[in-house]
Design an enzyme around this catalytic site. Structure first.
Site, PDB file in Angstrom:
ATOM      1  N   CYS A  65      -4.034  -9.751   4.430  1.00  9.35           N
ATOM      2  CA  CYS A  65      -5.409  -9.852   3.924  1.00  9.35           C
ATOM      3  C   CYS A  65      -6.033 -11.186   4.378  1.00  9.35           C
ATOM      4  O   CYS A  65      -5.343 -12.053   4.947  1.00  9.35           O
ATOM      5  CB  CYS A  65      -5.421  -9.736   2.399  1.00  9.35           C
ATOM      6  SG  CYS A  65      -4.812 -11.210   1.564  1.00  9.35           S
ATOM      7  N   GLU A 114       3.111 -11.782   1.794  1.00 10.85           N
ATOM      8  CA  GLU A 114       3.091 -12.824   2.828  1.00 10.85           C
ATOM      9  C   GLU A 114       3.012 -14.215   2.205  1.00 10.85           C
ATOM     10  O   GLU A 114       3.681 -15.154   2.631  1.00 10.85           O
ATOM     11  CB  GLU A 114       1.901 -12.627   3.773  1.00 10.85           C
ATOM     12  CG  GLU A 114       1.933 -11.343   4.567  1.00 10.85           C
ATOM     13  CD  GLU A 114       1.210 -10.193   3.881  1.00 10.85           C
ATOM     14  OE1 GLU A 114       1.314 -10.059   2.629  1.00 10.85           O
ATOM     15  OE2 GLU A 114       0.548  -9.429   4.580  1.00 10.85           O
ATOM     16  N   CYS A 143      -4.379 -14.458   3.097  1.00 11.35           N
ATOM     17  CA  CYS A 143      -3.070 -14.649   3.733  1.00 11.35           C
ATOM     18  C   CYS A 143      -3.243 -15.108   5.180  1.00 11.35           C
ATOM     19  O   CYS A 143      -2.497 -15.963   5.665  1.00 11.35           O
ATOM     20  CB  CYS A 143      -2.249 -13.365   3.683  1.00 11.35           C
ATOM     21  SG  CYS A 143      -1.598 -12.993   2.044  1.00 11.35           S
ATOM     22  N   GLU A 202       2.328  -8.249  -8.690  1.00  8.93           N
ATOM     23  CA  GLU A 202       1.043  -7.957  -9.324  1.00  8.93           C
ATOM     24  C   GLU A 202       1.029  -8.435 -10.774  1.00  8.93           C
ATOM     25  O   GLU A 202       2.053  -8.814 -11.337  1.00  8.93           O
ATOM     26  CB  GLU A 202       0.760  -6.454  -9.227  1.00  8.93           C
ATOM     27  CG  GLU A 202       0.636  -6.002  -7.766  1.00  8.93           C
ATOM     28  CD  GLU A 202       0.220  -4.561  -7.592  1.00  8.93           C
ATOM     29  OE1 GLU A 202       0.254  -3.787  -8.584  1.00  8.93           O
ATOM     30  OE2 GLU A 202      -0.141  -4.211  -6.448  1.00  8.93           O
TER      31      GLU A 202
HETATM   32  N1  THU Z   1      -0.664  -6.589  -0.326  1.00  8.13           N
HETATM   33  C1  THU Z   1       0.257  -7.414   0.223  1.00  8.13           C
HETATM   34  O1  THU Z   1       1.185  -7.870  -0.459  1.00  8.13           O
HETATM   35  N2  THU Z   1       0.140  -7.725   1.530  1.00  8.13           N
HETATM   36  C2  THU Z   1      -0.781  -7.181   2.374  1.00  8.13           C
HETATM   37  O2  THU Z   1      -0.770  -7.489   3.564  1.00  8.13           O
HETATM   38  C3  THU Z   1      -1.761  -6.232   1.871  1.00  8.13           C
HETATM   39  C4  THU Z   1      -1.798  -6.065   0.400  1.00  8.13           C
HETATM   40  C5  THU Z   1      -0.495  -6.175  -1.732  1.00  8.13           C
HETATM   41  C6  THU Z   1      -1.439  -6.785  -2.717  1.00  8.13           C
HETATM   42  C7  THU Z   1      -1.415  -5.751  -3.821  1.00  8.13           C
HETATM   43  O3  THU Z   1      -0.293  -5.985  -4.658  1.00  8.13           O
HETATM   44  C8  THU Z   1      -1.181  -4.448  -3.097  1.00  8.13           C
HETATM   45  O4  THU Z   1      -0.678  -4.788  -1.825  1.00  8.13           O
HETATM   46  C9  THU Z   1      -2.428  -3.600  -2.923  1.00  8.13           C
HETATM   47  O5  THU Z   1      -3.454  -4.341  -2.364  1.00  8.13           O
END
Ligand code: THU
Length: 132
Positions: A89, A58, A92, A47
């Site tokens: 998401c 991913e 991804c 983040e």
């Molecule tokens: N996130 C992922 O890394 N992969 C997913 O499949 C869903 C969401 C992360 C993005 C963000 O850092 C946090 O989860 C909350 O959305």
């Protein structure tokens, strides 16, 4: 893939999750991509204070793998500490479809597998190079 081998890949994704940098959402995600020759490439979410520059686990795994020359994949595992499955998401899904095709995506939490879906079910009617 054998159930022992899948369990090992899920365990590797759980370890990757512990490297997540998620001070804003506190939602730690780990991913593991298995290449067609059996290598496991991991990713975790990273983040950023801008929020919008956050990168999902991913895509971190996918970009790592692509940048190391891997072009063929057999499985993606996503791990989060949730009872319900954490599916990739939208962005991804688009990228996994383009570079991995119709692979299975296994979703797991810290103790068990919560869902398994193929990419064509996660991204029906995809836009891809065949439509250009
Ligand atoms: N996130 C992922 O890394 N992969 C997913 O499949 C869903 C969401 C992360 C993005 C963000 O850092 C946090 O989860 C909350 O959305």
């Amino acid at each position: 893939m054998s159930s022992d081998r899948l369990a090992a890949v899920v365990a590797t994704a759980r370890e990757a999750r512990l490297r997540a940098i998620a001070p804003y959402s506190h939602f730690l995600v780990g991913a593991a991509l298995v290449t067609s020759d059996g290598l496991v490439i991991t990713g975790c979410n990273v983040e950023n204070a801008s929020y919008g520059l956050t990168m999902c686990a991913e895509r971190v795994a996918l970009f790592k793998a692509l940048s190391e020359g891997h072009r063929s994949f057999s499985l993606c595992v996503v791990v989060a500490d949730t009872d319900k499955p954490t599916p990739p998401c939208g962005p991804c899904r688009q990228l996994l479809w383009e570079y991995c095709g119709d692979i299975p995506v296994v979703m797991a939490n810290l103790t068990t597998v919560t869902a398994e879906l193929r990419m064509q079910d996660l991204l029906p009617l995809p836009f891809d190079g065949r439509l250009l």
